[in-house]
Scaffold this motif. Structure first.
Motif, mmCIF file in Angstrom:
data_model
loop_
_atom_site.group_PDB
_atom_site.id
_atom_site.type_symbol
_atom_site.label_atom_id
_atom_site.label_comp_id
_atom_site.label_asym_id
_atom_site.label_seq_id
_atom_site.Cartn_x
_atom_site.Cartn_y
_atom_site.Cartn_z
ATOM 1 N N ASN A 140 27.317 10.562 -38.404
ATOM 2 C CA ASN A 140 26.632 9.512 -37.654
ATOM 3 C C ASN A 140 25.288 10.042 -37.147
ATOM 4 N N LEU A 141 24.217 9.507 -37.666
ATOM 5 C CA LEU A 141 22.879 10.015 -37.373
ATOM 6 C C LEU A 141 22.519 9.870 -35.902
ATOM 7 N N GLN A 142 22.774 8.706 -35.341
ATOM 8 C CA GLN A 142 22.393 8.459 -33.951
ATOM 9 C C GLN A 142 23.090 9.417 -32.989
ATOM 10 N N ALA A 143 24.363 9.659 -33.218
ATOM 11 C CA ALA A 143 25.110 10.572 -32.347
ATOM 12 C C ALA A 143 24.578 11.994 -32.461
ATOM 13 N N ASN A 144 24.299 12.440 -33.680
ATOM 14 C CA ASN A 144 23.762 13.791 -33.871
ATOM 15 C C ASN A 144 22.391 13.954 -33.234
ATOM 16 N N ILE A 145 21.551 12.945 -33.351
ATOM 17 C CA ILE A 145 20.219 13.002 -32.745
ATOM 18 C C ILE A 145 20.330 13.091 -31.224
ATOM 19 N N TYR A 146 21.151 12.215 -30.647
ATOM 20 C CA TYR A 146 21.285 12.202 -29.189
ATOM 21 C C TYR A 146 21.813 13.534 -28.668
ATOM 22 N N LEU A 147 22.906 14.012 -29.270
ATOM 23 C CA LEU A 147 23.518 15.248 -28.778
ATOM 24 C C LEU A 147 22.611 16.454 -28.998
ATOM 25 N N GLY A 148 21.907 16.481 -30.128
ATOM 26 C CA GLY A 148 20.975 17.570 -30.372
ATOM 27 C C GLY A 148 19.891 17.635 -29.319
ATOM 28 N N ASN A 149 19.292 16.492 -29.030
ATOM 29 C CA ASN A 149 18.225 16.441 -28.025
ATOM 30 C C ASN A 149 18.760 16.672 -26.617
ATOM 31 N N TYR A 150 19.935 16.138 -26.336
ATOM 32 C CA TYR A 150 20.522 16.304 -24.999
ATOM 33 C C TYR A 150 20.762 17.785 -24.699
ATOM 34 N N TYR A 151 21.418 18.482 -25.614
ATOM 35 C CA TYR A 151 21.728 19.889 -25.361
ATOM 36 C C TYR A 151 20.474 20.769 -25.383
ATOM 37 N N TYR A 152 19.482 20.361 -26.174
ATOM 38 C CA TYR A 152 18.226 21.122 -26.166
ATOM 39 C C TYR A 152 17.533 21.009 -24.806
ATOM 40 N N LEU A 153 17.466 19.802 -24.273
ATOM 41 C CA LEU A 153 16.825 19.611 -22.969
ATOM 42 C C LEU A 153 17.615 20.300 -21.857
ATOM 43 N N GLN A 154 18.925 20.266 -21.962
ATOM 44 C CA GLN A 154 19.758 20.979 -20.987
ATOM 45 C C GLN A 154 19.446 22.475 -21.016
ATOM 46 N N ALA A 155 19.358 23.019 -22.226
ATOM 47 C CA ALA A 155 19.068 24.448 -22.378
ATOM 48 C C ALA A 155 17.685 24.795 -21.839
ATOM 49 N N GLU A 156 16.715 23.946 -22.135
ATOM 50 C CA GLU A 156 15.352 24.178 -21.664
ATOM 51 C C GLU A 156 15.281 24.191 -20.139
ATOM 52 N N ASN A 157 15.997 23.290 -19.507
ATOM 53 C CA ASN A 157 15.977 23.218 -18.043
ATOM 54 C C ASN A 157 16.601 24.460 -17.417
ATOM 55 N N VAL A 158 17.718 24.918 -17.987
ATOM 56 C CA VAL A 158 18.378 26.122 -17.448
ATOM 57 C C VAL A 158 17.503 27.345 -17.689
ATOM 58 N N LYS A 159 16.922 27.439 -18.873
ATOM 59 C CA LYS A 159 16.049 28.575 -19.207
ATOM 60 C C LYS A 159 14.842 28.620 -18.259
ATOM 61 N N LYS A 160 14.269 27.456 -18.002
ATOM 62 C CA LYS A 160 13.120 27.388 -17.098
ATOM 63 C C LYS A 160 13.490 27.862 -15.699
ATOM 64 N N LYS A 161 14.655 27.454 -15.224
ATOM 65 C CA LYS A 161 15.113 27.851 -13.888
ATOM 66 C C LYS A 161 15.353 29.357 -13.830
ATOM 67 N N LEU A 162 15.960 29.915 -14.870
ATOM 68 C CA LEU A 162 16.196 31.359 -14.915
ATOM 69 C C LEU A 162 14.873 32.130 -14.869
ATOM 70 N N GLU A 163 13.900 31.657 -15.642
ATOM 71 C CA GLU A 163 12.593 32.325 -15.695
ATOM 72 C C GLU A 163 11.858 32.224 -14.369
ATOM 73 N N GLU A 164 11.925 31.067 -13.739
ATOM 74 C CA GLU A 164 11.249 30.879 -12.447
ATOM 75 C C GLU A 164 11.868 31.770 -11.380
ATOM 76 N N ASP A 165 13.184 31.846 -11.372
ATOM 77 C CA ASP A 165 13.865 32.676 -10.376
ATOM 78 C C ASP A 165 13.566 34.163 -10.606
ATOM 79 N N PHE A 166 13.494 34.564 -11.863
ATOM 80 C CA PHE A 166 13.233 35.977 -12.159
ATOM 81 C C PHE A 166 11.795 36.357 -11.773
ATOM 82 N N LYS A 167 10.863 35.425 -11.971
ATOM 83 C CA LYS A 167 9.458 35.701 -11.640
ATOM 84 C C LYS A 167 9.241 35.866 -10.138
#
Length: 226
Positions: A140-167
């Motif tokens: 199912n294309l729509q489900a794969n697109i949504y989940l791919g983008n959702y988990y990518y944005l989740q990862a980006e937000n956590v990574k950004k927070k880790l980097e900000e805290d470390f700095k």
């Protein structure tokens, strides 16, 4: 000839006069059609009544339709579709959930339900619904697109927070640096990896430029962690 025959049959089943009637006029005829087991005609009357007055027709559904009848899920789906067109996402979601009680593995209805969850700001619920979609239809294309983008944005937000805290640490110790790197590694093996899996599936199904770009970004993060 086929078109003329179709038009003739529509006029025969649904007289022209019905299209201009109010819900108050249509609903008694709907009750009669339901009692006589004329399901196709009942669905047509229900659709016309809903177009004339959604609230009145919805009330009819909840109070007058036998929920154990074969026509009940068809009417629920009609209401869900009409409310979706009107962008009443709360009501559409309610009726998609109602319909799914009858057909819990209807992929198209599950996708529509996930869309309504997303529009209602219930992203986590949409994730669960899309994951159920993929259990039934891995391509199912729509489900794969949504989940791919959702988990990518989740990862980006956590990574950004880790980097900000470390700095914020002016002179990090080895322990603090190791904790920071382990945090980044956890994010990659978690959300980034999930995003990668879904987006790779997207590319197998459809030549998406955006999915390709996101996968390149994930690859860059992976190289940085090595």
């Amino acid at each position: 000839m086929k078109t003329l025959a179709l038009l003739f049959s529509l006029f025969f089943v649904c007289p022209l006069s019905l299209w201009s009637q109010s819900a108050s006029e249509l609903l008694p005829k709907l009750s009669e059609a339901l009692s006589e087991g004329k399901d196709s005609y009942a669905v047509s009357l229900f659709r016309q009544s809903a177009s004339a007055n959604m609230e009145q027709t919805e009330m009819f559904y909840w109070t007058n339709v036998d929920k154990n009848s074969a026509v009940a899920p068809k009417l629920a789906n009609e209401m869900a579709t009409l409310y979706k067109k009107k962008r009443n996402y709360d009501k559409a979601y309610l009726f998609y959930r109602e319909y799914l009680q009858y057909s819990p593995e209807d992929v198209s209805a599950l996708v529509a339900c996930a869309e309504m969850e997303m529009m209602r700001g219930k992203e986590a619920d949409a994730v669960k619904t899309y994951e159920k979609v993929l259990m039934l239809d891995a391509d199912n294309l729509q489900a794969n697109i949504y989940l791919g983008n959702y988990y990518y944005l989740q990862a980006e937000n956590v990574k950004k927070k880790l980097e900000e805290d470390f700095k914020k640490i002016s002179s990090p110790t080895r322990m603090q640096y190791a904790r920071y790197r382990n945090g980044l590694s956890d994010v990659f093996t978690g959300s980034y990896s999930k995003a990668k899996k879904y987006l790779q599936r997207v590319l197998q199904l459809f030549p998406s430029t955006e999915a390709g770009k996101t996968l390149e970004k994930i690859k860059k993060v992976e190289l940085e962690l090595k």
